[in-house]
Scaffold this motif. Structure first.
Motif, short mmCIF file in Angstrom:
data_model
loop_
_atom_site.label_atom_id
_atom_site.label_comp_id
_atom_site.label_asym_id
_atom_site.label_seq_id
_atom_site.Cartn_x
_atom_site.Cartn_y
_atom_site.Cartn_z
N ILE A 156 0.88 -1.17 0.00
CA ILE A 156 0.00 0.00 0.00
C ILE A 156 0.91 1.21 0.00
CG2 ILE A 156 -1.77 1.29 1.25
CD1 ILE A 156 -2.70 -1.43 2.40
N VAL A 157 0.76 2.04 -1.03
CA VAL A 157 1.68 3.14 -1.29
C VAL A 157 0.94 4.46 -1.10
CG1 VAL A 157 3.19 4.22 -3.02
CG2 VAL A 157 2.97 1.72 -2.92
N ALA A 158 1.59 5.43 -0.46
CA ALA A 158 1.04 6.77 -0.33
C ALA A 158 1.90 7.73 -1.14
CB ALA A 158 0.99 7.21 1.12
N VAL A 159 1.25 8.58 -1.94
CA VAL A 159 1.93 9.51 -2.84
C VAL A 159 1.50 10.92 -2.51
CG1 VAL A 159 2.43 10.07 -5.26
CG2 VAL A 159 1.83 7.72 -4.63
N ASP A 160 2.49 11.83 -2.34
CA ASP A 160 2.13 13.21 -2.06
C ASP A 160 1.98 14.01 -3.35
OD1 ASP A 160 4.68 13.98 -2.94
OD2 ASP A 160 5.48 14.25 -0.92
N GLY A 161 1.67 15.29 -3.22
CA GLY A 161 1.40 16.11 -4.39
C GLY A 161 2.59 16.31 -5.30
N ASP A 162 3.80 16.10 -4.76
CA ASP A 162 5.01 16.23 -5.58
C ASP A 162 5.44 14.93 -6.22
OD1 ASP A 162 5.29 18.97 -4.95
OD2 ASP A 162 6.24 18.46 -3.03
N GLY A 163 4.65 13.86 -6.00
CA GLY A 163 4.98 12.58 -6.59
C GLY A 163 5.89 11.71 -5.75
N LEU A 221 2.53 0.31 4.09
CA LEU A 221 2.14 -0.97 4.66
C LEU A 221 2.30 -2.06 3.61
CD1 LEU A 221 0.82 -2.41 7.16
CD2 LEU A 221 -1.39 -2.00 6.07
N THR A 222 2.74 -3.22 4.05
CA THR A 222 2.73 -4.41 3.20
C THR A 222 1.77 -5.41 3.81
OG1 THR A 222 5.03 -4.05 2.52
CG2 THR A 222 4.12 -6.24 2.17
N VAL A 223 0.85 -5.90 3.00
CA VAL A 223 -0.20 -6.79 3.49
C VAL A 223 -0.01 -8.19 2.93
CG1 VAL A 223 -1.82 -4.89 3.76
CG2 VAL A 223 -1.78 -6.16 1.61
N PRO A 224 -0.56 -9.21 3.59
CA PRO A 224 -0.41 -10.59 3.13
C PRO A 224 -1.40 -10.91 2.00
CG PRO A 224 -1.65 -10.56 5.17
CD PRO A 224 -1.22 -9.14 4.92
N ALA A 225 -1.32 -10.15 0.93
CA ALA A 225 -2.20 -10.36 -0.22
C ALA A 225 -1.47 -9.88 -1.46
CB ALA A 225 -3.50 -9.60 -0.05
N GLU A 283 -4.48 -1.90 13.72
CA GLU A 283 -4.61 -1.34 15.05
C GLU A 283 -3.59 -0.22 15.27
OE1 GLU A 283 -7.34 -3.29 17.50
OE2 GLU A 283 -7.53 -2.36 15.53
N ALA A 284 -3.69 0.44 16.41
CA ALA A 284 -2.83 1.59 16.69
C ALA A 284 -1.35 1.22 16.70
CB ALA A 284 -3.23 2.20 18.03
N ASP A 285 -1.03 -0.02 17.07
CA ASP A 285 0.37 -0.43 17.10
C ASP A 285 0.88 -0.90 15.74
OD1 ASP A 285 -0.90 -2.86 16.77
OD2 ASP A 285 -0.13 -3.77 18.61
N GLY A 286 0.04 -0.79 14.69
CA GLY A 286 0.43 -1.17 13.34
C GLY A 286 0.09 -2.60 12.97
#
Length: 290
Positions: free
Chosen positions: A35-42, A48-52, A80-83
């Motif tokens: 799961i990747v997050a990208v800001d306005g500047d690219g 997060l890496t998930v088991p899928a 959860e809060a602890d990741g």
């Protein structure tokens, strides 16, 4: 009306389930588990890496906790809060077919689509369903016989759910009752295309991504085409975001068929284009509401 696109970031496998959250675009990078997050500047970050591997999609509970539907496992996971990731709901008893998309409405109701009966010989997907998971944890099917269930969105008044039926070339609407049940199924728009991911705007229009036609299209209820954004590769999903909600983000990639979705090819991109109206409804682009 057609819009020019801008390249935001490249090097993804298949970007899906884009969501605007806390000032960044979050994307499920199918084929990698990322799961990747990208800001306005690219600038991108693997948050997060998930088991899928695929399909998997994301949204947030009203209290800010991240949800991930692990489609082939039939599990809805919650961070959860602890990741750590825990099971929020187990959908395996409802279907052995993969689950696809998720949307959480403004009341905390969770809708997940996909699943359904096993596909016919030679088909990749059977008729899909929509499942509701209420805040108290109750799970029940609320719609069936969806022709390849894809993107979903809920109107800002929490009264209508719209779903893309890719194999029927239409967007379909349901009324949402106080208990989250769906009724009054109807065609919201017949389309000249194959809708995948969708989002809604403040003028009552919907955007849909179209893989084979390599475009995103803005339509009114009834099907009138208002705007088209073309790309040089398949458009898988779209989301309105940015500081004012009027940037259309598009996840696009070269399409080589279902058999080649998991590969070393990294043709996935996030594109952006200016939109005439800000995003509304759910998934929400407004930071702090998720």
């Amino acid at each position: 009306m057609q819009n020019q696109t801008r390249l935001v970031t490249a090097g993804l496998a298949f970007g899906e389930s884009p969501r605007w959250h806390d000032g960044r675009l979050w994307v499920c990078n199918w084929g990698t588990g990322e799961i990747v997050a990208v800001d306005g500047d690219g600038k991108s970050e693997v948050v997060l890496t998930v088991p899928a591997i695929l399909p998997y999609s994301i949204d947030w509970l009203p209290d800010g906790r991240l949800l991930v539907i692990s489609g082939r496992d039939g599990l809805l996971l919650r961070q959860e809060a602890d990741g750590s990731l825990v099971t929020d709901a187990d959908l395996r008893s409802l279907s052995n077919s993969p689950w696809n998309e998720i949307v959480v409405d403004g009341r905390g109701n969770i809708y997940v689509n996909g699943g359904g009966p096993a596909p016919a010989p030679g088909e990749h997907f059977g008729p899909g369903t929509i499942v509701l998971i209420t805040p108290d944890g109750t799970i029940r099917q609320v719609a069936e016989n969806i022709a390849f269930a894809n993107g979903m969105a809920v109107t800002p008044d929490n009264k209508t759910l719209i779903i893309a039926e890719s194999h029927a070339n239409r967007l379909t609407a349901f009324d949402i009752a106080a208990d989250g049940s769906l009724s009054n199924r109807r065609v919201w728009a017949d389309l000249d295309g194959f809708p995948d991911g969708i989002c809604l705007d403040a003028e009552g229009a919907a955007w849909y991504a179209d893989v084979p036609n390599k475009r995103c299209v803005r339509v009114r209820e009834g099907g009138e085409v208002l705007q088209t954004v073309n790309a040089d590769r398949g458009c898988f999903a779209c989301m309105l975001g940015g500081p004012d909600g009027k940037t259309l983000f598009i996840t696009a990639a070269e399409w080589r068929g279902f058999e080649h979705m998991v590969s070393d090819a990294r043709t996935g991109q996030v594109l952006s284009a200016e939109a005439p109206a800000p995003g509304v409804g759910w998934p929400s682009y407004i930071s702090g509401r998720r």
